[in-house]
Scaffold this motif. Structure first.
Motif, PDB file in Angstrom:
ATOM      1  N   LEU A   5       0.660  -1.239  -0.113  1.00 36.24           N
ATOM      2  CA  LEU A   5      -0.037  -0.006  -0.111  1.00 36.24           C
ATOM      3  C   LEU A   5       0.851   1.172  -0.147  1.00 36.24           C
ATOM      4  CD1 LEU A   5      -2.860  -1.046   2.346  1.00 36.24           C
ATOM      5  CD2 LEU A   5      -2.639  -1.174  -0.078  1.00 36.24           C
ATOM      6  N   GLY A   6       2.102   1.321   0.671  1.00 36.28           N
ATOM      7  CA  GLY A   6       2.872   2.411   0.438  1.00 36.28           C
ATOM      8  C   GLY A   6       3.488   2.489  -0.588  1.00 36.28           C
ATOM      9  N   LEU A   7       3.849   1.179  -1.562  1.00 42.88           N
ATOM     10  CA  LEU A   7       4.365   1.613  -2.939  1.00 42.88           C
ATOM     11  C   LEU A   7       3.219   2.226  -3.723  1.00 42.88           C
ATOM     12  CD1 LEU A   7       6.622  -1.542  -3.182  1.00 42.88           C
ATOM     13  CD2 LEU A   7       7.276   0.898  -2.973  1.00 42.88           C
ATOM     14  N   SER A   8       2.011   1.643  -3.492  1.00 38.47           N
ATOM     15  CA  SER A   8       0.970   2.115  -4.318  1.00 38.47           C
ATOM     16  C   SER A   8       0.523   3.637  -4.046  1.00 38.47           C
ATOM     17  CB  SER A   8      -0.389   1.400  -3.663  1.00 38.47           C
ATOM     18  OG  SER A   8      -1.487   1.646  -4.365  1.00 38.47           O
ATOM     19  N   ALA A   9       0.913   4.156  -3.002  1.00 40.76           N
ATOM     20  CA  ALA A   9       0.693   5.598  -2.755  1.00 40.76           C
ATOM     21  C   ALA A   9       1.711   6.281  -3.398  1.00 40.76           C
ATOM     22  CB  ALA A   9       0.667   5.910  -1.156  1.00 40.76           C
ATOM     23  N   LEU A  10       3.031   5.731  -3.342  1.00 45.46           N
ATOM     24  CA  LEU A  10       4.132   6.379  -4.060  1.00 45.46           C
ATOM     25  C   LEU A  10       3.661   6.387  -5.711  1.00 45.46           C
ATOM     26  CD1 LEU A  10       7.320   5.290  -2.226  1.00 45.46           C
ATOM     27  CD2 LEU A  10       6.260   7.430  -2.192  1.00 45.46           C
ATOM     28  N   ALA A  11       3.133   5.426  -6.068  1.00 49.94           N
ATOM     29  CA  ALA A  11       2.852   5.231  -7.573  1.00 49.94           C
ATOM     30  C   ALA A  11       1.611   6.392  -7.817  1.00 49.94           C
ATOM     31  CB  ALA A  11       2.637   4.032  -7.976  1.00 49.94           C
ATOM     32  N   LEU A  12       0.847   6.436  -6.904  1.00 52.05           N
ATOM     33  CA  LEU A  12      -0.416   7.277  -7.136  1.00 52.05           C
ATOM     34  C   LEU A  12       0.202   9.031  -7.223  1.00 52.05           C
ATOM     35  CD1 LEU A  12      -3.318   6.178  -5.074  1.00 52.05           C
ATOM     36  CD2 LEU A  12      -3.113   6.661  -7.471  1.00 52.05           C
ATOM     37  N   ILE A  13       1.344   9.356  -6.091  1.00 55.94           N
ATOM     38  CA  ILE A  13       1.811  10.670  -5.942  1.00 55.94           C
ATOM     39  C   ILE A  13       2.883  10.770  -7.595  1.00 55.94           C
ATOM     40  CG2 ILE A  13       3.692  11.841  -4.960  1.00 55.94           C
ATOM     41  CD1 ILE A  13       2.832  10.626  -2.307  1.00 55.94           C
ATOM     42  N   GLY A  14       3.430   9.638  -7.905  1.00 56.53           N
ATOM     43  CA  GLY A  14       4.111   9.954  -9.251  1.00 56.53           C
ATOM     44  C   GLY A  14       3.091  10.218 -10.313  1.00 56.53           C
ATOM     45  N   GLU A  15       1.775   9.539 -10.199  1.00 63.83           N
ATOM     46  CA  GLU A  15       0.803   9.813 -11.474  1.00 63.83           C
ATOM     47  C   GLU A  15       0.406  11.168 -11.391  1.00 63.83           C
ATOM     48  OE1 GLU A  15      -1.995   9.595 -14.038  1.00 63.83           O
ATOM     49  OE2 GLU A  15      -0.470   8.066 -13.688  1.00 63.83           O
ATOM     50  N   LEU A  16       0.118  11.703 -10.276  1.00 63.17           N
ATOM     51  CA  LEU A  16      -0.277  13.195 -10.045  1.00 63.17           C
ATOM     52  C   LEU A  16       0.622  14.112 -10.625  1.00 63.17           C
ATOM     53  CD1 LEU A  16      -1.796  13.272  -6.357  1.00 63.17           C
ATOM     54  CD2 LEU A  16      -2.904  13.272  -8.907  1.00 63.17           C
ATOM     55  N   THR A  20       0.368  10.559 -16.530  1.00 67.30           N
ATOM     56  CA  THR A  20      -0.083   9.547 -17.504  1.00 67.30           C
ATOM     57  C   THR A  20      -0.893   8.545 -16.697  1.00 67.30           C
ATOM     58  OG1 THR A  20       1.905   8.115 -16.641  1.00 67.30           O
ATOM     59  CG2 THR A  20       2.352   9.929 -18.314  1.00 67.30           C
ATOM     60  N   PHE A  21      -1.280   7.506 -17.462  1.00 65.98           N
ATOM     61  CA  PHE A  21      -2.087   6.572 -16.837  1.00 65.98           C
ATOM     62  C   PHE A  21      -1.404   5.085 -16.392  1.00 65.98           C
ATOM     63  CE2 PHE A  21      -5.639   8.867 -19.425  1.00 65.98           C
ATOM     64  CZ  PHE A  21      -6.348   9.093 -18.095  1.00 65.98           C
ATOM     65  N   TYR A  22      -0.276   5.174 -16.952  1.00 60.97           N
ATOM     66  CA  TYR A  22       0.551   4.044 -16.525  1.00 60.97           C
ATOM     67  C   TYR A  22       0.729   3.722 -15.141  1.00 60.97           C
ATOM     68  CZ  TYR A  22       1.608   3.751 -21.429  1.00 60.97           C
ATOM     69  OH  TYR A  22       1.423   3.454 -22.923  1.00 60.97           O
ATOM     70  N   LEU A  23       1.244   4.818 -14.279  1.00 60.45           N
ATOM     71  CA  LEU A  23       1.607   4.860 -12.813  1.00 60.45           C
ATOM     72  C   LEU A  23       0.291   4.742 -11.902  1.00 60.45           C
ATOM     73  CD1 LEU A  23       4.479   7.401 -12.190  1.00 60.45           C
ATOM     74  CD2 LEU A  23       4.232   5.015 -12.080  1.00 60.45           C
ATOM     75  N   LEU A  24      -1.071   5.141 -12.776  1.00 56.09           N
ATOM     76  CA  LEU A  24      -2.145   4.775 -12.063  1.00 56.09           C
ATOM     77  C   LEU A  24      -2.481   3.288 -12.179  1.00 56.09           C
ATOM     78  CD1 LEU A  24      -4.916   5.731 -10.864  1.00 56.09           C
ATOM     79  CD2 LEU A  24      -5.863   5.964 -13.151  1.00 56.09           C
ATOM     80  N   LEU A  25      -2.092   2.522 -13.310  1.00 60.06           N
ATOM     81  CA  LEU A  25      -2.114   1.185 -13.347  1.00 60.06           C
ATOM     82  C   LEU A  25      -1.301   0.405 -12.395  1.00 60.06           C
ATOM     83  CD1 LEU A  25      -2.598   0.743 -17.112  1.00 60.06           C
ATOM     84  CD2 LEU A  25      -4.342   0.626 -15.539  1.00 60.06           C
ATOM     85  N   VAL A  26      -0.303   0.997 -12.176  1.00 65.42           N
ATOM     86  CA  VAL A  26       0.864   0.399 -11.221  1.00 65.42           C
ATOM     87  C   VAL A  26       0.228   0.429  -9.865  1.00 65.42           C
ATOM     88  CG1 VAL A  26       3.203   0.518 -10.263  1.00 65.42           C
ATOM     89  CG2 VAL A  26       2.766   0.657 -12.776  1.00 65.42           C
ATOM     90  N   ALA A  27      -0.186   1.646  -9.397  1.00 59.93           N
ATOM     91  CA  ALA A  27      -0.812   1.949  -8.187  1.00 59.93           C
ATOM     92  C   ALA A  27      -1.928   0.872  -7.939  1.00 59.93           C
ATOM     93  CB  ALA A  27      -1.417   3.139  -7.984  1.00 59.93           C
ATOM     94  N   LEU A  28      -2.842   0.678  -9.003  1.00 57.97           N
ATOM     95  CA  LEU A  28      -3.997  -0.199  -8.654  1.00 57.97           C
ATOM     96  C   LEU A  28      -3.578  -1.491  -8.687  1.00 57.97           C
ATOM     97  CD1 LEU A  28      -6.411   1.066 -11.409  1.00 57.97           C
ATOM     98  CD2 LEU A  28      -6.457   1.297  -8.781  1.00 57.97           C
ATOM     99  N   GLY A  29      -2.390  -1.970  -9.382  1.00 61.06           N
ATOM    100  CA  GLY A  29      -1.735  -3.295  -9.181  1.00 61.06           C
ATOM    101  C   GLY A  29      -1.100  -3.625  -7.720  1.00 61.06           C
TER     102      GLY A  29
END
Length: 143
Positions: A5-16, A20-29
């Motif tokens: 979940l911490g890595l997911s939050a970091l990916a969401l911050i990177g997405e913002l 791009t939509f790619y980091l959103l997919l990584v966050a969901l994964g």
């Protein structure tokens, strides 16, 4: 679970930050991997959940054409090239359909757009081909 979940939050911050939509997919994964960890699944099932959600998201984005790059013809698009739509005065056209016009403080090579009759007067820039202005007669401002 908290690592996922911490890595997911970091990916969401990177997405913002990237948009791009790619980091959103990584966050969901990564979030799916965290949920699998919360359900006490083994590490291999956590990785499978992460990968499956990521790949399904990518498939959905490709099917909906969200990731398709929008191609813009900058030579004719006024949103990209601010010269499109501007007016210039043409003194006379040569036999080859070209002219020299004064525009933005310099002489420019101009070419008559296909299907237009050569006439002197006010013309509108409809396209740029390199440093050549493609012009069409301005029916409102023509003499």
């Amino acid at each position: 679970m908290w690592i996922w979940l911490g890595l997911s939050a970091l990916a969401l911050i990177g997405e913002l930050a990237s948009g791009t939509f790619y980091l959103l997919l990584v966050a969901l994964g990564l979030a799916a991997g965290g949920i699998a960890a919360w359900l006490n699944a083994g590490l291999e099932w956590q990785l499978v959940a992460c990968g499956v959600v990521l790949l399904l998201g990518l498939l959905v984005l490709r099917k909906t054409r969200v990731l398709k790059k929008r191609e813009v013809n900058s030579s004719r698009n006024a949103d990209v090239n601010l010269d499109i739509g501007q007016t210039v005065m043409v003194e006379a056209w040569s036999d080859s359909g070209t002219a020299r016009v004064w525009y933005r403080g310099a002489h420019w090579q101009a070419q008559l757009a296909k299907g237009c009759a050569p006439q002197a007067g006010e013309h509108i820039i409809t396209e740029l081909r390199g440093s050549i202005l493609v012009l069409t007669p301005n029916s409102v401002g023509s003499t």
